[in-house]
Scaffold this motif. Structure first.
Motif, PDB file in Angstrom:
ATOM      1  N   VAL A  23      32.651  41.648  -7.812  1.00  0.00           N
ATOM      2  CA  VAL A  23      31.505  41.323  -6.882  1.00  0.00           C
ATOM      3  C   VAL A  23      31.902  43.558  -6.290  1.00  0.00           C
ATOM      4  O   VAL A  23      32.812  43.750  -6.494  1.00  0.00           O
ATOM      5  N   GLY A  24      30.433  43.581  -5.399  1.00  0.00           N
ATOM      6  CA  GLY A  24      30.709  44.868  -5.006  1.00  0.00           C
ATOM      7  C   GLY A  24      30.706  45.255  -3.472  1.00  0.00           C
ATOM      8  O   GLY A  24      30.915  44.631  -2.192  1.00  0.00           O
ATOM      9  N   CYS A  25      29.413  45.484  -2.953  1.00  0.00           N
ATOM     10  CA  CYS A  25      29.314  45.188  -0.939  1.00  0.00           C
ATOM     11  C   CYS A  25      28.765  44.365  -1.218  1.00  0.00           C
ATOM     12  O   CYS A  25      27.854  43.612   0.031  1.00  0.00           O
ATOM     13  N   ARG A  26      27.790  44.203  -1.826  1.00  0.00           N
ATOM     14  CA  ARG A  26      26.954  43.073  -1.455  1.00  0.00           C
ATOM     15  C   ARG A  26      25.046  42.930  -0.601  1.00  0.00           C
ATOM     16  O   ARG A  26      25.134  41.693  -0.123  1.00  0.00           O
ATOM     17  N   GLY A  27      25.567  44.517  -0.910  1.00  0.00           N
ATOM     18  CA  GLY A  27      24.130  44.784   0.500  1.00  0.00           C
ATOM     19  C   GLY A  27      23.256  45.200  -1.004  1.00  0.00           C
ATOM     20  O   GLY A  27      22.231  46.188  -0.149  1.00  0.00           O
ATOM     21  N   GLY A  28      22.583  45.465  -1.945  1.00  0.00           N
ATOM     22  CA  GLY A  28      22.170  45.867  -2.665  1.00  0.00           C
ATOM     23  C   GLY A  28      22.366  47.677  -2.586  1.00  0.00           C
ATOM     24  O   GLY A  28      21.555  47.788  -3.328  1.00  0.00           O
ATOM     25  N   GLY A  29      23.181  47.956  -2.224  1.00  0.00           N
ATOM     26  CA  GLY A  29      23.618  49.782  -2.619  1.00  0.00           C
ATOM     27  C   GLY A  29      24.626  49.857  -4.116  1.00  0.00           C
ATOM     28  O   GLY A  29      24.463  51.041  -4.272  1.00  0.00           O
ATOM     29  N   CYS A  30      25.806  49.762  -4.340  1.00  0.00           N
ATOM     30  CA  CYS A  30      26.533  49.678  -5.098  1.00  0.00           C
ATOM     31  C   CYS A  30      26.299  50.498  -6.657  1.00  0.00           C
ATOM     32  O   CYS A  30      26.696  50.515  -7.442  1.00  0.00           O
TER      33      CYS A  30
ATOM     34  N   VAL B 272      27.516  47.790  -8.309  1.00  0.00           N
ATOM     35  CA  VAL B 272      28.645  46.500  -9.205  1.00  0.00           C
ATOM     36  C   VAL B 272      28.059  45.364  -9.948  1.00  0.00           C
ATOM     37  O   VAL B 272      27.991  45.222 -10.187  1.00  0.00           O
TER      38      VAL B 272
ATOM     39  N   GLN C  34      20.425  52.640  -8.656  1.00  0.00           N
ATOM     40  CA  GLN C  34      21.327  51.386  -9.285  1.00  0.00           C
ATOM     41  C   GLN C  34      20.020  50.755 -10.029  1.00  0.00           C
ATOM     42  O   GLN C  34      20.571  50.268 -11.572  1.00  0.00           O
TER      43      GLN C  34
ATOM     44  N   TRP D  10      32.899  47.317 -13.476  1.00  0.00           N
ATOM     45  CA  TRP D  10      33.774  48.845 -12.488  1.00  0.00           C
ATOM     46  C   TRP D  10      33.249  49.991 -13.139  1.00  0.00           C
ATOM     47  O   TRP D  10      33.700  49.999 -13.794  1.00  0.00           O
ATOM     48  N   ARG D  11      33.547  50.916 -12.531  1.00  0.00           N
ATOM     49  CA  ARG D  11      33.432  52.445 -12.919  1.00  0.00           C
ATOM     50  C   ARG D  11      35.030  52.692 -12.594  1.00  0.00           C
ATOM     51  O   ARG D  11      35.574  53.379 -11.663  1.00  0.00           O
TER      52      ARG D  11
ATOM     53  N   PRO E  91      20.901  54.028  -0.785  1.00  0.00           N
ATOM     54  CA  PRO E  91      21.715  54.313   0.314  1.00  0.00           C
ATOM     55  C   PRO E  91      21.933  55.496  -0.046  1.00  0.00           C
ATOM     56  O   PRO E  91      22.575  56.048  -1.525  1.00  0.00           O
TER      57      PRO E  91
ATOM     58  N   PHE F 151      30.473  46.467   5.051  1.00  0.00           N
ATOM     59  CA  PHE F 151      30.056  46.796   4.435  1.00  0.00           C
ATOM     60  C   PHE F 151      28.579  46.639   5.315  1.00  0.00           C
ATOM     61  O   PHE F 151      27.925  45.103   6.233  1.00  0.00           O
TER      62      PHE F 151
ATOM     63  N   PRO G 234      24.188  46.556   6.173  1.00  0.00           N
ATOM     64  CA  PRO G 234      22.971  45.402   5.305  1.00  0.00           C
ATOM     65  C   PRO G 234      22.512  46.586   3.560  1.00  0.00           C
ATOM     66  O   PRO G 234      22.233  45.990   3.324  1.00  0.00           O
ATOM     67  N   SER G 235      22.927  47.631   3.564  1.00  0.00           N
ATOM     68  CA  SER G 235      22.955  48.437   2.335  1.00  0.00           C
ATOM     69  C   SER G 235      23.931  48.915   1.629  1.00  0.00           C
ATOM     70  O   SER G 235      23.758  49.397   0.307  1.00  0.00           O
TER      71      SER G 235
ATOM     72  N   ASN H  73      37.956  46.992  -6.254  1.00  0.00           N
ATOM     73  CA  ASN H  73      36.732  47.295  -5.282  1.00  0.00           C
ATOM     74  C   ASN H  73      36.746  48.311  -4.374  1.00  0.00           C
ATOM     75  O   ASN H  73      35.949  49.384  -4.136  1.00  0.00           O
TER      76      ASN H  73
ATOM     77  N   VAL I  76      34.094  50.801  -5.468  1.00  0.00           N
ATOM     78  CA  VAL I  76      32.572  50.558  -5.524  1.00  0.00           C
ATOM     79  C   VAL I  76      32.119  51.649  -4.015  1.00  0.00           C
ATOM     80  O   VAL I  76      32.984  52.193  -3.113  1.00  0.00           O
ATOM     81  N   VAL I  77      31.021  52.814  -4.640  1.00  0.00           N
ATOM     82  CA  VAL I  77      30.771  53.385  -3.969  1.00  0.00           C
ATOM     83  C   VAL I  77      29.150  53.714  -4.045  1.00  0.00           C
ATOM     84  O   VAL I  77      28.645  52.952  -4.306  1.00  0.00           O
TER      85      VAL I  77
END
Lengths: 107, 307
Positions: free
Chosen positions: A39-46, A48, A68, A98-99, B64, B257, B259-260, B301, B305-306
């Motif tokens: 689980v990462g940002c949960r927003g489609g961005g990171c 993970v 991504q 995880w990176r 993003p 976070f 939304p993106s 995390n 996470v970036v």
């Protein structure tokens, strides 16, 4: 009244959980307290929570970072679990992880 | 205190996947105010306690992350002097014309070895806080969501942060306030200040260039941080960690976070920095506590996470 739920099976660790229509796979997993997809940002961005859909039970995806999930990956069924909305039962392979970076293993 | 040179973080240009969804989040949830938009579709926002016409610029994009971070100088002469020093140091300057961002004066843009774009500018149109400068009330009515006071700083991930940090400390006059040392004794996290805040900018060493860890907004009290967390749960906003305490900067904080997937922070209560202080040093064996003072362990995390 029966509530239709889709069965999500994760290949790597044989985790199985259900996901109701309209909910993303990552949220369904987290709400049931299950693990298997990072689980990462949960927003489609990171990126993970990158997964590959192995069979076509039917699904749609929300907006995801192109960095991504490039177009050629998307064509292979690769997507982010936080933006993956099942429309049928799905088998998934976990690709995200995880990176590792400078802090890993220093303590 | 007498300010000179770089005054403060003035703006961050953020890429979002969906403008409509993002705008609801940044205005209704964080509590920023939309002040303008332009023909490129960029949207300009400010926090209520800021006087300048924007501090956050949103741009809809396929991925993003952060486009650039701008710092306001005390005067045009200060900007030009600092630009000269950057050029002498060997950095290339790109001049962005006045009003390319609406209401902002000419910006001098440069790239750091970490891959990030920074800008120095001296002028931005002031629209005020709605309270005025004569016998003002303490806060305006009708604020929304978390009611953040101001854009405070960014934390960026990228390579070569020792060289990058040197540009800010040796050329632009920032002070190093805190740093983390690797087991080999090399600095791999740096916090720098151009004011008497504990940080106006921070870097973490990371193999990929030009990454955003978080954009931070200031609150005044722990109660406001807790209330921000309530708003996150009310609206299903993705929480990363907190509310909790940082060892580094002493900040009381929560991370979440947009939304993106761009990480944001609201925090309160760091210390006052004065330039006669020695930088604070954290060692690798105490890093857990340095980052999250109560958890006292590394959080994968948060660290990796970036966008």
């Amino acid at each position: 009244m029966s509530v239709n739920k889709f069965i999500i099976t994760i290949e790597d660790n044989a985790e199985v959980f259900t996901c109701p229509p309209g909910r993303n796979v990552l949220k369904a997993m987290e709400q049931l307290g299950r693990k298997g997809i990072p689980v990462g940002c949960r927003g489609g961005g990171c990126g993970v929570c990158r997964v590959q859909v192995l069979d076509q039970g039917g699904y749609r995806t929300g907006k995801m970072s192109r960095e991504q999930v490039p177009v050629e990956d998307e064509e292979k069924g690769i997507c982010l679990a936080c933006k993956l909305f099942p429309e049928g039962d799905l088998h998934l392979k976990v690709l995200g992880k995880w990176r590792k970076q400078f802090l890993t293993g220093t303590v | 205190m007498s300010f000179a040179g770089v005054m403060r973080p003035g703006h961050a240009a953020i890429r979002v996947l969906d403008m409509e969804e993002s705008l609801t989040y940044y205005t209704e949830r964080l509590g920023l105010m939309k002040t303008d938009e332009d023909d490129q579709g960029r949207v300009y926002l400010k926090a209520w306690d800021e006087l300048d016409c924007f501090s956050i610029v949103l741009r809809e994009a396929p991925s993003p992350g952060i486009d650039y971070t701008g710092y306001k100088t005390c005067s045009r002469a200060d900007r030009d002097e600092l630009v000269g020093k950057l050029e002498d140091y060997g950095l290339e300057i790109e001049w962005i014309p006045e009003d390319e961002l609406k209401g902002c004066g000419e910006r001098a843009r440069f790239q750091t070895p970490s891959g990030h774009l920074f800008e120095l500018y001296a002028e931005k149109k002031q629209v005020g806080d709605g309270l005025g400068r004569l016998n003002p009330n303490p806060w305006p009515e009708g604020l929304k969501g978390m009611q953040v006071y101001r854009f405070d700083h960014v934390l960026l991930y990228g390579p070569k942060i020792i060289e990058t940090t040197k540009i800010f400390t040796d050329v632009l006059g920032f002070d190093l306030t805190e740093r983390v040392l690797s087991p080999e004794g090399e600095m791999n996290v740096s916090f720098v200040s151009c004011s008497n805040k504990a940080h106006d900018l921070a870097f973490v060493e990371y193999p990929e260039p030009n990454k955003l860890h978080h954009v931070s907004f200031m609150l005044m009290t722990w109660e406001e941080v807790l209330r921000a967390a309530d708003i996150m749960s009310m609206h299903g906003i993705s929480i990363d960690i907190g509310p909790t305490r940082h060892g580094i900067t002493r900040g009381r904080t929560i991370y979440f976070f947009d939304p993106s997937g761009n990480r944001n922070e609201v925090f309160c209560g760091d210390y006052t920095w004065y330039p006669d202080r020695e930088p604070i040093t954290w060692t690798a064996d105490e890093l857990g506590k340095a980052i999250f003072y109560h958890d006292r362990k590394l959080n994968e995390n948060f660290l990796s996470v970036v966008t």
